[in-house]
Each structure stands twice: as C-alpha cells, then as structure tokens.
Scaffold this active site. Structure first.
Site, mmCIF file in Angstrom:
data_model
loop_
_atom_site.group_PDB
_atom_site.id
_atom_site.type_symbol
_atom_site.label_atom_id
_atom_site.label_comp_id
_atom_site.label_asym_id
_atom_site.label_seq_id
_atom_site.Cartn_x
_atom_site.Cartn_y
_atom_site.Cartn_z
ATOM 1 N N ASP A 1 8.186 39.440 68.958
ATOM 2 C CA ASP A 1 7.808 40.539 69.706
ATOM 3 C C ASP A 1 9.023 41.645 69.333
ATOM 4 O OD1 ASP A 1 5.397 40.655 70.942
ATOM 5 O OD2 ASP A 1 6.305 39.200 72.422
ATOM 6 N N HIS B 1 -0.806 35.349 68.167
ATOM 7 C CA HIS B 1 -0.786 34.170 68.782
ATOM 8 C C HIS B 1 -1.841 33.170 68.494
ATOM 9 C CE1 HIS B 1 1.384 36.818 71.600
ATOM 10 N NE2 HIS B 1 2.215 35.837 71.401
HETATM 11 C C1 PEP Z 1 8.316 36.002 70.501
HETATM 12 O O1 PEP Z 1 7.720 37.192 70.709
HETATM 13 O O2 PEP Z 1 8.902 35.881 69.543
HETATM 14 C C2 PEP Z 1 7.765 35.081 71.117
HETATM 15 C C3 PEP Z 1 8.415 33.868 70.927
HETATM 16 O O3 PEP Z 1 6.776 34.990 72.013
HETATM 17 P P1 PEP Z 1 5.496 35.284 71.738
HETATM 18 O O4 PEP Z 1 5.080 34.985 70.066
HETATM 19 O O5 PEP Z 1 4.499 34.157 72.561
HETATM 20 O O6 PEP Z 1 5.010 36.817 72.040
HETATM 21 MG MG MG Z 2 6.974 37.328 72.728
#
Ligand code: PEP
Ligand code: MG
Length: 540
Positions: free
Chosen positions: A453, A188
């Site tokens: 994810d 993140h």
């Molecule tokens: C993802 O998992 O692709 C998503 C957009 O959420 P994050 O990256 O905040 O987990």
């Molecule tokens: Mg995600």
C-alpha cells in the site's frame, strides 16, 4: 496445443488437469414458492439423481485410482441419505416457502461451518464433503451444466478472475496452480496465492470458451507460460523442472535451524506471512522465526455473517499455540476495497482503495472492532501474540484505538475472563504515517511497513490496475526514502521495525533494507529460506 504468456505471481511448476471455474456456479438466489410439495419432490428427485452420479463416479474412480481414492464417493452417498442433512432442507422449504436450491445452499453453509469448527480432524474434513455434495445437488436443482462432481484429484484452476474471498476458500491440497485471465500481480488474490505457495499466473489472454475442464495443462511460473493440451515433450520437460524445483527446495532445507546473520554479524529476524490457520503448517516447515503478518480479514471473507468472538478466539489461540511461543503478529481486519462480503454492507465507492476500509471501519463501527480485540486479548494468554493495526494515518487514530482497547480490557476484567495485554504495533503503509512516524513511534511498540500500500499511495497507482503494473514500483526512490525515514524514526524512539509487504521478499532489495537498518522481514513461507540464504551471503 495452445500456449499463452502470463504474469507470474509465484514461481512454481505444475502439470495436471484443469478445472474451468465460472463465478457464482454454486450460489443460488432466494425465491418464494407456492407449491411446497412440488419443491420437496424436486429435492427428492435431485437426491436420487445425485446418488446415481456418485455411484457411477465411485465405480470409475475405483477402476482408475483404487478403492482408497474412490471412498469419498461413498461418503457423499451417505451424506445424501443422512437425515441430518436433508431434514433442515425440507424444513426450510416447508416453513419459509423458499426454493429448493436456496434451502440446500443455506443448509450447506450452516452444516459445513459447524463441521469446520470441530476439534476432531476427521469431523472437520466432513465440512468439505458436505459442500461438495451440496453443490452437486444445487447444480441439479438449478439445471446447471456439469452436475458431475470433479474428481478428488488436485486441479489447475482456470478462471476469468478470482476475488480474495474466493481464493481464501480454496483448499490448498486440491489446487495445483491458478491461472486467471485478469488480475494484477500486486492484488490480494496474488498475494494469497504466494502465501499458499501455489504456482500462479495472471493476465493470461486465453478464451475460456476454448478450453474445458479435464484438459491437461502445464503452468510454468518460472517462464511465465501456460500450455493447454501439452504434447509429450512439454510434459516430460515439466516433470524434469518439477524435480529440479524439489531438489532446490531440499538444498534450501539445509539452512533450517541456521541463524539469519550476515557475514559481518548483523542479525535480523525473518518471519512468515499467513492468511489463515491452514497456512501455519507451511510456516513451521519453513523454519520462520514467527508470523510477521496474519491477515485476519480472511476470517471475515467467504461467509454470510461476522465471525463471532469465540470463533476468532479459537483461531488465534490455535495459531499462537501451534507457533509454540514464537512471535505471532495478528493484524486487525483490513476489510474493504477488494476484500468484500455482502453481509459487511460496505456500500459502493468511487475510490474503494481510498475509502471505507481497515481501521476506518473499526473506528466507525467499534462493536466489530471490540469483538476482534476481545478475541485477540483472550488468545494472547496462549502464546506470543502482538496486534497490528492497518491503514493508520494519524496519531488521533492510535489514541482512539488505545481508548477502545482499554475499554475492552476493562470489560474482560469485570467479567473475570483471563486475557493478556498484547504488544501493539501499527502498519506504516500510508505516506501520512511515514511522514509522522516520529510521533507515531512514541505511541506503539513496533512498526511494520506495508510496502504494497505504501507504493500504491505514494505513487498514486492503484495496485489492482493491470494496465499500470509497469508503473507500480516498490523500488521507486520516493518509496525507499520513506522506508529509510521510518526506520530512522523508529530506532530513534527505541522501537523495532519490520517490512511485511511483498517488497520484503524481493531479493533485489534485501541488502538495501538491511543496510537501512530494518530489523526484520516478513515474507511468504516459501521465501523464508531464500531470504535466509541471501542474508547469510551478504556483507553490510
Ligand atoms: C501492505 O500493504 O504492504 C500489506 C502488507 O498489507 P496488504 O497487502 O494486506 O494490504
Ligand atoms: Mg496494506
């Protein structure tokens, strides 16, 4: 001159002075004291010392950069003289018998939060000034090296690692680039850097003891290198590259106002991802059709208490208003795993990515969830807000969400508070959600596919693990087949589906996604026009 390779997170170039960031520099632990007068004496001495430092910094900055740049050091001195700043510190020492550094830290957080909420932009700017000068005082009081305040010029921040909460607190205007020794390109922290358009490199094998704040450096996100103490030739080359980048951005600018349409007429929408209100300017500048993912958890990070309903309402409302009727998809809090704050008290877990996070927190602690839903429903009156729920694995969860939302809306009705029922969507980011997407599609208005994810859970590869980055592959056939299946299921049930994970900005996948029938892509603001150009050049 020292050159290191790194994994590029955002492909920009930066040339500037570095600041070596060491964790917890400005955090102070609370201690009980017995001699109140001595503690107050320490504060008064520290204030005198800090004022001396600010005066010296003012004079140096005036000589080197002119009166305008130096003025901030006068502002710091005024804050140090202001009773509104010092009185709460002294009161706290007297009444709570706590150490001076802690009293300054608590006062800093309270005052800066108060100023940050103000409508007047001049007053809002005071929040950062208060934090800066309070941190100088803390460093003096705690006897930490480097009490001097770094100049107000943007720096290349070099750190061992950065957490998402440290990254969201950064002032984009003050950071030229980020360089970290550790960290994964899929984390993140990296995603936040990309959303903010900050050139960034992770996994740079530099010994932080060998470099120091103030050194010159060149970060090249295109090549994936950083040079500390570059020679004249490298600086000149970096300047040329920065110019080339600016020209490239200008060229892309000619695509503003144009449609996202393929050569054979297939239209898609291209939205932007944001982490905070301050990213909205970049979204407007990018000419995105809306905001496809507002990661609202950033409102909960880097602070000591939950954001109140009112605080959240103000932020969501401002984002909706700033977007002037364009779609704003706000994801409910996706806290947990790497997104932590002490007050959340989420506990230690063996597998936090598979643990107590996101919608699971919301459904087990519905009061937190209800506060956010109330704020969202109220803000929906001011623009085109949709709500998106993360980490869904079952239809039961969606039913539970709908029950809670109904309760929230009944409460608002009863209290006579105006609100709107926003469009409802879910993230498809677990294999479970992908596999039952036919059933889930009957329950909501739209899907947003979280490829970050979805890749992590499909391949059983922790997206944070630097050692497994070569195996973390959103192009993996298993992931792409799931995406195709989700799109088909969505369309069969008459709902639309976007991709908001990082793969949405992967130009090597754009054509494939559009062929699959994806209705839209939501990407970092800096990628909006790149994707538009790619879409306009392809035939499906
Ligand atoms: C993802 O998992 O692709 C998503 C957009 O959420 P994050 O990256 O905040 O987990
Ligand atoms: Mg995600």
């Amino acid at each position: 001159m020292m050159q290191y390779p790194g994994r590029s997170v955002y492909k920009g170039i930066a040339l500037g002075r570095i600041e070596v960031y060491r964790k917890h520099d400005d955090q102070v632990s609370r201690k009980k004291i017995s001699d109140v007068d001595a503690e107050i004496g320490k504060v008064r001495m520290a204030v005198i010392q800090a004022r001396g430092q600010m005066q010296r910094s003012y004079e140096t900055a005036r000589k080197e950069a002119g009166e305008e740049s130096a003025a901030v050091f006068n502002v710091y001195q005024l804050i140090l003289e202001d009773e509104g700043f010092l009185d709460p510190v002294l009161d706290m020492i007297r009444t709570q018998k706590v150490n001076a550094g802690y009293a300054v830290a608590v006062t800093r957080d309270k005052l800066s939060e108060m100023f940050a909420q103000m409508d007047d932009p001049h007053m809002r700017a005071r929040a950062a000034d208060i934090e800066d000068i309070a941190n100088v005082l803390i460093r003096i009081l705690e006897g930490r090296a480097g009490g001097e305040l770094s100049p107000r010029t943007p720096v290349i921040l070099v750190a061992d690692d950065l957490s998402p909460s440290e990254t969201v607190q950064m002032d984009r205007e003050k950071v030229l680039a980020l360089v970290t020794v550790h960290g994964s390109a899929n984390s993140h922290t990296s995603i936040l850097a990309r959303m903010m358009g900050i050139p960034a490199l992770v996994q740079v094998p530099v010994d932080l003891e060998e470099i120091h704040t103030g050194m010159l450096a060149v970060v090249d996100g295109l090549e994936g290198t950083v040079v500390f103490g570059p020679d004249e030739k490298i600086c000149e080359r970096a300047k040329e590259k920065i110019k080339e980048e600016q020209e490239r951005t200008q060229l892309l600018g000619s695509l503003k106002g144009k449609e996202n349409v393929t050569l054979d007429g297939k239209k898609i929408h291209i939205y932007a991802n944001i982490g905070s209100l301050s990213d909205v300017g970049a979204v407007l500048d990018s000419d995105a059709g809306g905001i496809g993912l507002f990661r609202s958890e950033s409102l909960y990070l880097g602070r000591d208490t939950f954001p109140t309903e009112e605080e959240q309402f103000q932020v969501y409302k401002k984002v909706a208003q700033a977007m002037g009727g364009k779609k704003v998809i706000i994801r409910t809090l996706d806290l947990g795993a790497d997104k932590q704050a002490d007050y959340l008290d989420l506990g230690k877990e063996a597998n936090p990515a598979m643990g107590y996070r996101a919608i699971r927190i919301c459904l087990k602690q519905p009061d937190i969830f209800k506060t956010q839903l109330r704020a969202l429903c109220r803000a929906a009156v001011y623009g085109n807000i949709s709500v998106l729920y993360p980490m869904i694995i079952s239809a039961g969860e969606v039913r539970q969400i709908q029950r809670i939302l109904k309760e929230v809306q009944e409460g608002l009705d009863k209290a006579g508070i105006p609100y709107k029922d926003p469009e409802q969507g879910i993230m498809i980011e677990t294999p479970a959600a992908a596999m039952i997407s036919d059933r889930l599609a009957e329950m909501v208005d739209f899907f947003s596919i979280g490829t970050n994810d979805l890749t992590q859970y499909t391949l059983a590869i922790d997206r944070q693990n630097e050692r497994l980055e070569d195996l973390y592959d959103p192009h993996h056939e298993a992931v792409l087949r799931m995406i195709r299946m989700v799109v088909e299921n969505a369309h069969e049930h008459g709902i639309w589906v976007d991709i908001c994970g990082e793969a949405g900005a992967d130009l090597a996948l754009t054509e494939r996604f559009i062929r699959m029938g994806v209705d839209g892509l939501s990407v970092a603001p800096s990628m909006v026009l790149e994707i538009r150009r790619a879409v306009r050049g392809m035939k499906i």
